[in-house]
Design an enzyme around this catalytic site. Structure first.
Site, mmCIF file in Angstrom:
data_model
loop_
_atom_site.group_PDB
_atom_site.id
_atom_site.type_symbol
_atom_site.label_atom_id
_atom_site.label_comp_id
_atom_site.label_asym_id
_atom_site.label_seq_id
_atom_site.Cartn_x
_atom_site.Cartn_y
_atom_site.Cartn_z
ATOM 1 N N GLU A 146 0.823 -1.223 0.000
ATOM 2 C CA GLU A 146 0.000 0.000 0.000
ATOM 3 C C GLU A 146 0.850 1.264 0.000
ATOM 4 O OE1 GLU A 146 -3.701 0.385 2.198
ATOM 5 O OE2 GLU A 146 -3.303 -1.635 2.931
ATOM 6 N N CYS A 172 -9.439 0.392 7.197
ATOM 7 C CA CYS A 172 -8.603 -0.737 7.626
ATOM 8 C C CYS A 172 -7.561 -0.384 8.687
ATOM 9 C CB CYS A 172 -7.966 -1.415 6.422
ATOM 10 S SG CYS A 172 -7.346 -3.061 6.868
ATOM 11 N N ASN A 197 -9.358 -5.079 4.779
ATOM 12 C CA ASN A 197 -8.803 -6.316 4.190
ATOM 13 C C ASN A 197 -7.650 -6.721 5.097
ATOM 14 O OD1 ASN A 197 -9.536 -6.698 0.930
ATOM 15 N ND2 ASN A 197 -9.768 -4.604 1.672
HETATM 16 N N1 CDT Z 1 -5.494 -3.182 4.375
HETATM 17 C C1 CDT Z 1 -4.870 -3.016 5.555
HETATM 18 O O1 CDT Z 1 -4.682 -1.904 6.011
HETATM 19 N N2 CDT Z 1 -4.470 -4.146 6.206
HETATM 20 C C2 CDT Z 1 -3.693 -4.120 7.391
HETATM 21 C C3 CDT Z 1 -2.764 -5.282 7.448
HETATM 22 C C4 CDT Z 1 -1.454 -4.868 7.123
HETATM 23 S S1 CDT Z 1 -0.242 -6.028 7.524
HETATM 24 C C5 CDT Z 1 1.153 -5.118 7.252
HETATM 25 C C6 CDT Z 1 -4.513 -4.130 8.675
HETATM 26 O O2 CDT Z 1 -4.188 -3.370 9.588
HETATM 27 O O3 CDT Z 1 -5.437 -4.923 8.797
#
Ligand code: CDT
Length: 303
Positions: A146, A172, A197
């Site tokens: 990301e 998220c 996610n």
């Molecule tokens: N999409 C997202 O932000 N997922 C993160 C997992 C990242 S793992 C480096 C979350 O905090 O769920």
């Protein structure tokens, strides 16, 4: 007096690479219709709800993933969702990958839009906390890119008057940071909408894997209780392109109690009638917002 609103967290199962945008949109529209039958007025879709979660994939050219980005909202591919929602008289929050031209520079954000029951766009949020890394890590079973594909959001933490209350959005990873909820709570926010996610496996820190569900739930419950807000979390769940995601969509009350939660890792609605007035007990009773300590904190935020 109650101020209730029927809310559905619209969890979706995996969105495979092979699925067309129109096919994914049909799944979202099916959930909208189901929510209407369940007497809901607001549906919360997940983060990047229209596509697979492409930040898990390495590409030499990040622009190759622009096919997964929306250039306008609504746009030609999402208009049918807006049309059906307005026809049903149901509002929604939709996470999507956004591509914009800002003064001649192309920028990409991990974004969400809030839409009222009459189809009016209420406002936008762009994800602040972008997890993961910039570099390719071929030893990992999947990537978390990301930071490479998106820029940090530049809209702050807006709170909107909508659905008869004060509504904010997070995306998220934001949900793990208490200051996100605090920035919303200090503006009187009563309802926070969050798509996510979340992989079950964290390649760099696998010792946290067994706690993935717990840390997710802990974050939503703490944010809700400590700020006296309803928190709605909508997951992308199940195994998508080889990445196992936790699911765990839920609606958390301002008391911090889980009011409703998902039971599957597929397309599923989590429904609860939320009384926005229930925030008052916590905002004014347990955590009175106008006491001296909070005023000091607000000054700190401004400085
Ligand atoms: N999409 C997202 O932000 N997922 C993160 C997992 C990242 S793992 C480096 C979350 O905090 O769920």
């Amino acid at each position: 007096m109650t101020r209730t609103i029927g809310i559905a967290a619209a969890q979706i199962g995996p969105v495979p690479r092979s699925q067309t945008r129109a096919e994914t949109l049909d799944r979202l529209i099916a959930l909208l219709r189901q929510a209407k039958r369940g007497d809901c007025e607001l549906v919360v879709f997940t983060e990047c709800a229209l596509t697979p979660f492409f930040p898990h994939w390495w590409s030499e050219d990040p622009a190759a993933n622009d096919i997964y980005c929306e250039r306008s909202m609504p746009g030609p591919q999402t208009q049918p969702l807006f049309d059906e929602a307005a026809r049903l008289g149901i509002g929604f929050c939709l996470g999507y990958a956004e591509l914009v031209d800002e003064g001649g520079s192309i920028r990409r954000y991990n974004s969400a839009v809030l839409v009222e029951r009459d189809g009016r766009v209420v406002g936008h949020y762009r994800k602040t906390h972008l997890p993961g890394h910039f570099d390719h890590r071929p030893g990992n079973p999947f990537q978390n890119l990301e930071k490479l594909y998106f820029e940090p959001g530049n809209l702050g933490f807006p709170v909107f008057e909508a659905f008869g209350g004060k509504v904010g959005m997070l995306i998220c990873n934001d949900r793990r940071w208490p200051e996100c909820y605090r920035c919303l709570g200090l503006q009187g926010c009563e309802l926070v909408l969050i798509g996510f996610n979340t992989p079950r496996h964290y390649p760099e820190f696998p010792d946290t894997d067994r706690l993935a569900d717990f840390h997710h739930q802990l974050s939503l419950q703490a944010g809700a209780y400590q700020n006296g807000m309803w928190v709605v979390g909508a997951a992308k769940a199940g195994v998508e392109e080889g990445v196992e995601q936790i699911g765990g969509s839920m609606i958390v009350a301002p008391s911090g109690e889980v009011a409703a939660r998902s039971t599957t890792l597929g397309d599923e609605l989590v429904i609860h009638r939320c009384d926005l007035n229930a925030c008052r007990t916590y905002k004014e009773g347990v955590f009175p917002s106008r006491n001296r300590r909070v005023d000091q904190f607000e000054r700190l935020l401004e400085s």
